[in-house]
Write an enzyme that holds these catalytic residues in place. Structure first.
Site, PDB file in Angstrom:
ATOM      1  CB  THR A 162      -0.939   0.025   1.230  1.00  0.00           C
ATOM      2  OG1 THR A 162      -1.803  -1.110   1.157  1.00  0.00           O
ATOM      3  CG2 THR A 162      -1.776   1.286   1.273  1.00  0.00           C
ATOM      4  CG  PHE A 164       0.366   4.374   3.932  1.00  0.00           C
ATOM      5  CD1 PHE A 164      -0.779   4.449   4.705  1.00  0.00           C
ATOM      6  CD2 PHE A 164       0.898   3.129   3.648  1.00  0.00           C
ATOM      7  CE1 PHE A 164      -1.378   3.302   5.189  1.00  0.00           C
ATOM      8  CE2 PHE A 164       0.310   1.977   4.121  1.00  0.00           C
ATOM      9  CZ  PHE A 164      -0.837   2.058   4.895  1.00  0.00           C
TER      10      PHE A 164
END
Length: 180
Positions: A162, A164
């Site tokens: 992921t 961020f």
């Protein structure tokens, strides 16, 4: 949640304030409670986090840094709980999506309940009166909330990452910045 892990990697000694929602992170900066917010923006298997994109567009904020984190979901329970005892699993919609194959493999009726983030899911399990609930969350949350990992690595892909973003009201260009 995983945003805490991202904050700890982005800043040497972060002073972290937790909020329950993506909207809460933006509100904390707008009100002056925080200088920065850190939220997930896209995942290698589940795609974009559209709610964060929508909030970025509707507010006048700047992305000042970003970081890519390997996301490794685990099934967390109260100590002594067995997999066959579980009747309900809590987690964030992205984590649920990223763990769909595992959830399908349970082969029985288990209620899946969405909540604001994976850390709140772990907290809900730790505070539950029953041993019939579980959370899809991180190893960090297992230790923080005194939970057991009964099934590690439940995400669909072993290469689950992921990105961020760290955002602020103020535009900052950090050394080494190489993205638009």
């Amino acid at each position: 949640a995983y945003s805490t892990i991202a904050a700890e990697r982005l800043f040497a000694t972060p002073s972290i304030m937790h909020v329950n929602t993506f909207e809460g992170a933006f509100s904390a900066i707008e009100s002056g409670l925080c200088e920065y917010g850190i939220l997930p923006i896209e995942n290698s298997t589940a795609g974009s986090v559209n709610q964060v994109y929508d909030l970025m567009v509707s507010r006048n904020f700047h992305i000042v840094r970003s970081i890519r984190i390997k996301v490794d979901h685990s099934l967390l329970v109260k100590p002594g709980t067995k997999k066959e005892d579980i009747k309900e699993i809590f987690s964030h919609p992205q984590a649920i999506s990223q763990s769909g194959e595992f959830l399908s493999s349970l082969g029985r009726d288990v209620k899946i309940t969405e909540c604001e983030n994976t850390a709140i899911a772990a907290k809900m399990v730790s505070e539950a009166q029953s041993n019939t609930v579980a959370a899809i969350s991180s190893e960090l949350c297992a230790s923080q909330y005194n939970l057991e990992i009964i099934k590690p690595h439940i995400q669909n892909s072993k290469n689950n990452y992921t990105r961020f973003i760290c955002f602020s009201k103020n535009l900052e260009i950090n050394p080494g910045a190489d993205r638009t």
